[in-house]
Design a protein around this motif. Structure first.
Motif, short mmCIF file in Angstrom:
data_model
loop_
_atom_site.label_atom_id
_atom_site.label_comp_id
_atom_site.label_asym_id
_atom_site.label_seq_id
_atom_site.Cartn_x
_atom_site.Cartn_y
_atom_site.Cartn_z
N HIS A 36 0.86 -1.19 0.00
CA HIS A 36 0.00 0.00 0.00
C HIS A 36 0.89 1.23 0.00
N PHE A 37 0.50 2.25 -0.78
CA PHE A 37 1.32 3.44 -0.97
C PHE A 37 0.51 4.71 -0.85
N HIS A 38 1.14 5.75 -0.32
CA HIS A 38 0.60 7.11 -0.39
C HIS A 38 1.47 7.81 -1.42
N GLU A 39 0.82 8.44 -2.40
CA GLU A 39 1.54 9.08 -3.50
C GLU A 39 1.12 10.54 -3.58
N SER A 40 2.10 11.43 -3.74
CA SER A 40 1.84 12.86 -3.91
C SER A 40 2.50 13.32 -5.20
N TRP A 41 1.75 14.06 -5.99
CA TRP A 41 2.28 14.69 -7.21
C TRP A 41 2.22 16.19 -6.96
N ILE A 42 3.33 16.86 -7.18
CA ILE A 42 3.39 18.31 -6.97
C ILE A 42 4.11 18.94 -8.16
N ALA A 43 3.46 19.91 -8.79
CA ALA A 43 4.04 20.55 -9.97
C ALA A 43 5.30 21.32 -9.61
N ASP A 44 6.28 21.23 -10.48
CA ASP A 44 7.49 22.05 -10.40
C ASP A 44 7.29 23.18 -11.41
N ARG A 45 7.22 24.39 -10.92
CA ARG A 45 6.91 25.53 -11.79
C ARG A 45 8.10 26.49 -11.90
N ASP A 46 8.20 27.13 -13.06
CA ASP A 46 9.25 28.14 -13.25
C ASP A 46 8.79 29.48 -12.67
N GLU A 47 9.59 30.50 -12.83
CA GLU A 47 9.30 31.82 -12.26
C GLU A 47 8.00 32.43 -12.80
N GLN A 48 7.60 32.03 -14.01
CA GLN A 48 6.36 32.54 -14.60
C GLN A 48 5.14 31.67 -14.27
N GLY A 49 5.36 30.63 -13.48
CA GLY A 49 4.26 29.76 -13.09
C GLY A 49 3.96 28.63 -14.06
N ARG A 50 4.80 28.48 -15.09
CA ARG A 50 4.59 27.40 -16.06
C ARG A 50 5.14 26.09 -15.50
N GLU A 51 4.38 25.04 -15.71
CA GLU A 51 4.81 23.73 -15.22
C GLU A 51 5.96 23.23 -16.08
N ARG A 52 7.06 22.86 -15.40
CA ARG A 52 8.19 22.32 -16.14
C ARG A 52 8.47 20.87 -15.78
N GLY A 53 7.72 20.35 -14.85
CA GLY A 53 7.88 18.96 -14.43
C GLY A 53 7.00 18.67 -13.24
N VAL A 54 7.14 17.46 -12.73
CA VAL A 54 6.33 17.03 -11.59
C VAL A 54 7.22 16.28 -10.60
N PHE A 55 7.12 16.67 -9.34
CA PHE A 55 7.75 15.90 -8.28
C PHE A 55 6.76 14.82 -7.85
N VAL A 56 7.22 13.59 -7.76
CA VAL A 56 6.36 12.49 -7.30
C VAL A 56 7.00 11.91 -6.05
N LEU A 57 6.25 11.94 -4.96
CA LEU A 57 6.71 11.39 -3.68
C LEU A 57 5.89 10.14 -3.39
N LEU A 58 6.56 9.05 -3.11
CA LEU A 58 5.89 7.78 -2.88
C LEU A 58 6.32 7.23 -1.54
N ALA A 59 5.36 6.95 -0.67
CA ALA A 59 5.66 6.39 0.66
C ALA A 59 4.95 5.05 0.81
N ASP A 60 5.70 4.03 1.21
CA ASP A 60 5.13 2.71 1.46
C ASP A 60 4.43 2.75 2.82
N ILE A 61 3.12 2.58 2.81
CA ILE A 61 2.33 2.65 4.05
C ILE A 61 1.73 1.29 4.39
N THR A 62 2.37 0.22 3.91
CA THR A 62 1.86 -1.13 4.14
C THR A 62 1.76 -1.44 5.62
#
Length: 75
Positions: A36-62
């Motif tokens: 079982h996992f908890h997953e968070s996706w958080i946008a990585d934005r540049d100075e103008q607020g444009r999305e340039r990627g996504v940080f994905v954090l995954l935690a095993d909550i088994t």
């Protein structure tokens, strides 16, 4: 293939939430057990607020799932 389908299904919710998503999911490990996992996706934005990627954090909550199941069984 299963991961690609899951990610594709979650993308609309991620974009609707402005580039942030938190959810839990389960999948089988190579030995056939459930993880079982908890997953968070958080946008990585540049100075103008444009999305340039996504940080994905995954935690095993088994272990948390197992402890909760054990607690329910003992009630």
């Amino acid at each position: 293939a299963e991961d690609r389908r899951r990610v594709k299904k979650l993308q609309p919710a991620y974009h609707a939430a402005g580039g942030q998503l938190h959810h839990e999911h389960s999948m089988r490990d190579p030995q056939g057990g459930m993880r079982h996992f908890h997953e968070s996706w958080i946008a990585d934005r540049d100075e103008q607020g444009r999305e340039r990627g996504v940080f994905v954090l995954l935690a095993d909550i088994t272990e948390r799932y197992r402890a909760e199941a054990s607690l329910r069984a003992s009630e």
